[in-house]
Scaffold this motif. Structure first.
Motif, PDB file in Angstrom:
ATOM      1  N   LEU A 305       0.836  -1.206   0.000  1.00 53.94           N
ATOM      2  CA  LEU A 305       0.000   0.000   0.000  1.00 53.94           C
ATOM      3  C   LEU A 305       0.868   1.252   0.000  1.00 53.94           C
ATOM      4  O   LEU A 305       0.652   2.169  -0.804  1.00 53.94           O
ATOM      5  N   GLY A 308       2.452   2.241  -3.215  1.00 48.40           N
ATOM      6  CA  GLY A 308       1.560   2.603  -4.309  1.00 48.40           C
ATOM      7  C   GLY A 308       1.126   1.439  -5.166  1.00 48.40           C
ATOM      8  O   GLY A 308       0.538   1.630  -6.232  1.00 48.40           O
ATOM      9  N   GLY A 311      -4.377   0.108  -4.315  1.00 44.87           N
ATOM     10  CA  GLY A 311      -5.193   1.320  -4.252  1.00 44.87           C
ATOM     11  C   GLY A 311      -6.066   1.370  -3.020  1.00 44.87           C
ATOM     12  O   GLY A 311      -6.518   2.443  -2.611  1.00 44.87           O
ATOM     13  N   GLN A 328       2.849   9.299   3.502  1.00 41.35           N
ATOM     14  CA  GLN A 328       1.760   8.953   2.587  1.00 41.35           C
ATOM     15  C   GLN A 328       0.404   9.281   3.207  1.00 41.35           C
ATOM     16  O   GLN A 328      -0.519   9.705   2.512  1.00 41.35           O
ATOM     17  N   LYS A 333      -2.047  11.695   0.772  1.00 41.96           N
ATOM     18  CA  LYS A 333      -1.988  10.829  -0.418  1.00 41.96           C
ATOM     19  C   LYS A 333      -2.825   9.568  -0.216  1.00 41.96           C
ATOM     20  O   LYS A 333      -3.445   9.060  -1.154  1.00 41.96           O
ATOM     21  N   ILE A 334      -2.830   9.073   1.015  1.00 45.47           N
ATOM     22  CA  ILE A 334      -3.668   7.933   1.373  1.00 45.47           C
ATOM     23  C   ILE A 334      -4.635   8.393   2.454  1.00 45.47           C
ATOM     24  O   ILE A 334      -4.225   8.984   3.459  1.00 45.47           O
ATOM     25  N   ARG A 335      -5.903   8.117   2.250  1.00 43.99           N
ATOM     26  CA  ARG A 335      -6.928   8.491   3.221  1.00 43.99           C
ATOM     27  C   ARG A 335      -7.253   7.320   4.138  1.00 43.99           C
ATOM     28  O   ARG A 335      -7.189   6.158   3.732  1.00 43.99           O
ATOM     29  N   ILE A 571      -7.297   4.113   1.571  1.00 44.69           N
ATOM     30  CA  ILE A 571      -7.582   4.203   0.139  1.00 44.69           C
ATOM     31  C   ILE A 571      -6.821   5.374  -0.465  1.00 44.69           C
ATOM     32  O   ILE A 571      -6.717   6.446   0.140  1.00 44.69           O
ATOM     33  N   ASP A 572      -6.268   5.151  -1.632  1.00 38.77           N
ATOM     34  CA  ASP A 572      -5.530   6.192  -2.332  1.00 38.77           C
ATOM     35  C   ASP A 572      -6.441   7.390  -2.565  1.00 38.77           C
ATOM     36  O   ASP A 572      -7.589   7.246  -2.996  1.00 38.77           O
ATOM     37  N   ASP A 574      -6.558   9.524  -4.764  1.00 38.16           N
ATOM     38  CA  ASP A 574      -6.953   9.816  -6.145  1.00 38.16           C
ATOM     39  C   ASP A 574      -8.287   9.175  -6.521  1.00 38.16           C
ATOM     40  O   ASP A 574      -8.848   9.493  -7.569  1.00 38.16           O
ATOM     41  N   LEU A 592     -11.065   7.112 -10.760  1.00 39.33           N
ATOM     42  CA  LEU A 592      -9.821   7.857 -10.547  1.00 39.33           C
ATOM     43  C   LEU A 592      -9.934   9.248 -11.140  1.00 39.33           C
ATOM     44  O   LEU A 592     -10.526   9.438 -12.203  1.00 39.33           O
ATOM     45  N   LYS A 598      -3.855   2.637 -10.495  1.00 40.76           N
ATOM     46  CA  LYS A 598      -3.541   2.564  -9.074  1.00 40.76           C
ATOM     47  C   LYS A 598      -3.609   1.116  -8.618  1.00 40.76           C
ATOM     48  O   LYS A 598      -4.516   0.399  -9.007  1.00 40.76           O
TER      49      LYS A 598
END
Length: 598
Positions: A305, A308, A311, A328, A333-335, A571-572, A574, A592, A598
């Motif tokens: 994760l 990257g 996703g 990250q 960048k990651i939620r 989760i990413d 994006d 996305l 991703k």
């Protein structure tokens, strides 16, 4: 006069030349403009363009309102599963990851509304009528829904796409009800289904023998199987169906994604179905590819994760609490997303066929010996709630006055003594009728959190004179031993249902090999109430019966009910259109921002 005529001709030729020049120039400009437009279109990721279809159909399609009309088309969502599933045949395998993957490739007649789960919305079925007693369902299928094309894994013959018909639905029910097919868990839900009568390719009637509250959910939740895939020679053999490992390692569906490949130990890959009917209703997934990487260890999944390579990932409580301070996460960048998840519960299951687990008093004592709050705090960092039983705790069906058994080792020891357990030879282990209170608990290889929890449980039991040995096995081995009932104790989890129907898990008829009552729990009073609940339509009476069932299970403690864990998801950032629905996320509607990978 001749010179005048010549001049006129010359002027006319000059005008024609100019017009021709302008025409050619205009054509060149138009061609250049068209080329630029074509190039622009080819770089735009607009979902309805890439689908090859237009959203022209009117009517309702399940959960269409939760898909964004502004979704960018394209991209990949890669997630992780801990091990290879035992197979991908949905009738033979109810393992969670396999069911999820099959769900992306298939369609049910209808689907529960993601937000209002008591409502069913049309999917494969266009419409239906239900008799007042819920014994007869008249179903009309949508036209123009096709089975995915496929290459037969045995004959290597290529089969083109083929329309889904009512005959496929009837075939599926016939397979479920075939006693030679190893699908006892699913068959339990359809034991009262009398028959399916095919009217034509797109109409059929489902007839139930008796009134059954769950008949609507089981009828509308039917997913057809492709006859031409499972009956390549025109005949069906239940035993061959069970053992057809090549076909059971792939999916031929009619849903949003097409099964592409399964590399054992590496990944399962799906590609979006360009013929998916959801395109016509604005309910097709924007993401083109779904990849399920097979990554055994939680730490390796977490590192993937951060790198990257994934996703989205469900986190362990330890990861959530201690390992999300990296850049990250702090940079956005990651939620991180968390919410209470009452749709499932974990438990310790005891094989009631063993002498030490036969009586309810002993099982109740086992539950009271385990400090579940300490485990919740130490292992899960308080991210969950202690479970009291198999019903969704905040539903109308659950009794709010009924509380989980407390941690009370002294009371537990009294119960054990009353049940005939004592350490007569002074070796520190209880015995009864000459048999030691000693058993083996199966634990899953690579499940670090479970290992830590079971070590605590082992210590709690040891303090009361109970010997619990630990044996680590692979996930597939554990499933096989449960299926054959060659185990003593294990720790697993179940999904809860919006409308409770505990027949599959706790009715005594389901305790035979292959059934989901693999612990062998039997209580005639409970059997009677479970059947009574299935045939009761009045909500007030259903709640009353459900609470009687809950109380019996509470007293009998067929399981030690452990926790309803909070959902902890990374989760990413994006990914867009990420919404929390009751007890879950639905990634089918994710997209996305830039359509990238991703």
């Amino acid at each position: 006069m001749r010179y005048v005529l010549q001049s006129a001709v010359m002027i006319l030729l000059l005008v024609c030349s100019v017009l021709l020049f302008l025409l050619i120039s205009s054509y060149d400009r138009a061609r250049a403009a068209n080329r630029l437009l074509t190039e622009k279109i080819s770089t735009l990721n607009i979902r309805k363009m890439s689908s090859g279809q237009q959203h022209h159909r009117s009517g309702i399609f399940a959960n269409q309102q939760y898909f964004s009309p502004d979704a960018v088309d394209g991209g990949t969502l890669t997630t992780a599963i801990a091990s290879d599933p035992p197979g991908l045949n949905p009738l033979l395998n109810n393992e969670a990851s396999a069911q999820d993957i099959f769900g992306y490739c298939s369609m049910t007649l209808a689907e529960r509304d993601w937000m209002q789960q008591e409502l069913f919305r049309p999917m494969l079925a266009e419409s239906w009528e239900i008799s007042p007693d819920r014994k007869t369902y008249h179903i009309r299928l949508r036209k123009g829904i096709y089975w995915h094309s496929f290459t037969d894994p045995v004959t290597r013959i290529r089969h083109p796409k083929k329309e889904v018909t009512a005959h496929d639905v009837k075939f599926t029910v016939d397979v479920i009800k075939n006693p030679e097919v190893n699908c006892a868990a699913i068959r339990a839900y359809y034991m009262d289904l009398k028959e399916i009568k095919v009217i034509n390719d797109h109409e059929f009637t489902v007839i139930w023998d008796r009134e059954y509250y769950g008949s609507m959910a089981q009828t509308l939740g039917l997913f057809p199987l492709p006859r031409h895939f499972y009956m390549p020679d025109g005949t069906f053999d239940g035993r061959k169906f069970n053992d057809d490992h090549q076909r059971n390692r792939m999916i031929v569906g009619c849903g949003a994604y097409i099964f592409q490949s399964w590399e054992s130990g590496k990944e399962i890959r799906l590609e979006r179905n360009p013929d998916y009917i959801g395109f016509d209703y604005g309910a097709a997934p924007p993401l083109k590819t779904r990849i399920f990487k097979i990554i055994k260890l939680p730490n390796t999944r977490f590192q993937s994760l951060l790198a990257g390579e994934l996703g989205m990932l469900g986190l362990t409580p330890e990861q959530w609490k201690n390992r999300t301070g990296t850049t990250q996460f702090t940079s956005g960048k990651i939620r991180k997303i968390s919410f209470p998840d009452y749709s499932s519960y974990s438990y310790i299951g005891y094989n009631h066929r063993m002498h030490c687990f036969k009586d309810a008093a002993t099982r109740r004592a086992l539950t009271m010996l385990i400090n579940r709050q300490e485990i919740l705090d130490k292992i899960k960092f308080g991210l969950g709630t202690i479970s009291k039983g198999p019903l969704i705790p905040d539903s109308a069906y659950a009794d709010p006055e009924l509380k989980p058994w407390p941690y009370d080792p002294e009371e537990a020891k009294k119960l054990l003594a009353q049940a005939g357990w004592s350490d007569s030879d002074g070796d520190g282990i209880l015995e009864r009728n000459g048999e030691k209170f000693s058993f083996t608990m199966l634990q899953i290889s690579g499940a670090t959190e479970q290992h830590r929890m079971l070590l605590l449980v082992q210590n709690f039991f040891a303090a009361a004179g109970i010997e619990m040995k630990l044996q680590t096995v692979e996930w597939s081995v554990l499933l096989e031993r449960i299926k054959k009932q060659t185990f003593e104790a294990c720790s697993l989890g179940w999904q809860n249902s919006v409308d409770p129907d505990l027949y599959q898990i706790f009715h005594s008829s389901q305790s035979k090999p292959g059934g989901d009552n693999f612990i062998g729990y039997k209580n005639p009073q409970l059997d009677e109430l479970i059947l009574k609940l299935r045939q009761e339509f009045d909500m007030k009476k259903r709640i009353e019966i459900s609470r009687q069932i809950e109380k019996i299970i509470h007293l009998d403690q067929p399981y030690t009910f452990l926790f309803c864990s909070d959902a902890l998801v990374a989760i990413d950032a994006d990914f867009e259109n990420v919404r929390i629905f009751p007890n879950t996320l639905h990634s089918l509607s994710f997209y996305l921002k830039d359509g990238g990978v991703k």
